[in-house]
Design a protein around this motif. Structure first.
Motif, short mmCIF file in Angstrom:
data_model
loop_
_atom_site.label_atom_id
_atom_site.label_comp_id
_atom_site.label_asym_id
_atom_site.label_seq_id
_atom_site.Cartn_x
_atom_site.Cartn_y
_atom_site.Cartn_z
N LYS A 1 0.86 -1.18 0.00
CA LYS A 1 0.00 0.00 0.00
C LYS A 1 0.89 1.23 0.00
O LYS A 1 1.73 1.38 0.87
N ARG A 2 0.70 2.12 -0.96
CA ARG A 2 1.60 3.25 -1.18
C ARG A 2 1.30 4.45 -0.31
O ARG A 2 2.18 5.28 -0.09
N ASP A 3 0.07 4.60 0.19
CA ASP A 3 -0.24 5.81 0.94
C ASP A 3 -1.15 5.52 2.13
O ASP A 3 -1.76 4.46 2.20
N THR B 1 -3.47 7.91 5.37
CA THR B 1 -3.85 9.17 5.99
C THR B 1 -4.30 8.90 7.42
O THR B 1 -5.17 8.07 7.64
N CYS C 1 2.97 4.42 6.65
CA CYS C 1 3.07 4.35 5.18
C CYS C 1 4.17 3.38 4.75
O CYS C 1 3.95 2.51 3.91
N TRP D 1 3.95 -0.24 2.84
CA TRP D 1 4.58 -0.51 1.55
C TRP D 1 5.49 -1.73 1.63
O TRP D 1 5.45 -2.62 0.79
N SER E 1 -1.21 13.06 5.74
CA SER E 1 -1.18 12.14 4.59
C SER E 1 0.26 11.83 4.22
O SER E 1 1.10 12.73 4.16
N ALA E 2 0.53 10.55 3.97
CA ALA E 2 1.87 10.09 3.63
C ALA E 2 1.79 9.25 2.37
O ALA E 2 0.87 8.45 2.21
N LYS E 3 2.80 9.44 1.48
CA LYS E 3 2.80 8.70 0.22
C LYS E 3 4.24 8.39 -0.19
O LYS E 3 5.10 9.27 -0.18
N VAL F 1 9.16 9.25 1.70
CA VAL F 1 7.73 9.42 1.94
C VAL F 1 7.43 10.91 1.99
O VAL F 1 8.00 11.64 2.80
N ASP G 1 3.40 11.23 -10.45
CA ASP G 1 4.31 10.28 -9.79
C ASP G 1 5.74 10.46 -10.30
O ASP G 1 6.69 10.47 -9.51
#
Length: 161
Positions: free
Chosen positions: A5-7, A9, A41, A45, A73-75, A86, A132
């Motif tokens: 999972k990339r992100d 919140t 996050c 991942w 929020s983190a991605k 991140v 991206d």
């Protein structure tokens, strides 16, 4: 292991113990929230326990008040062999109005480690969209800048006598 999972919140209310002497949420509380989101996050991942290797470029744009609904929020925007860059964005609002405002942003580098604390390989992320790809390139530029800063900072590291 399930699909990475990339992100993520995180959402919660800013509490009275988070406030500084000026009546706003203090930066240390925000930095803790950033670290928690970066961990969630990166663990999502990599599927592994992760540790913080670097947090930088933290910009506090607007204050957060007690009682605000906070979203962190983190991605993942870049992956190395064991590390993940991140991107973090913090927004806050009065929960009665839900008019979100941007308050803070930064980049955190997390490293996946094994049970002994040694770095371990992670799934690689490949950017697909234009956004991206732009974030991925930014992460690469920031790595180069951090190397230069690290070299310059050597003067401040105490030498063993």
């Amino acid at each position: 292991m399930s699909e990475p999972k990339r992100d993520v919140t995180l959402r919660f209310l800013a509490e009275p113990q988070d406030v500084n002497f000026g009546g706003k949420v203090h930066g240390g509380a925000v930095m803790k929230w950033i670290d928690l989101a970066a961990y969630a996050c990166s663990a999502g991942w990599s599927g592994r326990y992760c540790v913080t290797a670097y947090a930088g470029g933290i910009q506090f744009v607007a204050p957060i008040h007690v009682g605000n609904l906070v979203e962190v929020s983190a991605k993942v925007i870049y992956t190395g062999k064991s590390s993940m860059h991140v991107a973090i964005e913090v927004n806050a609002c009065d929960p009665k109005s839900l008019n979100r405002r941007h308050t803070t942003h930064c980049i955190v580098i997390m490293v996946a480690v094994d049970e002994s604390g040694h770095p371990i390989n992670i799934p690689q992320w490949v950017p697909e969209t234009d956004e991206d790809k732009k974030q991925h390139q930014t992460a690469i530029k920031l790595m180069e800048m951090r190397k230069q800063i690290s070299e310059e900072m050597q003067i401040y590291i105490p030498k063993n006598k």
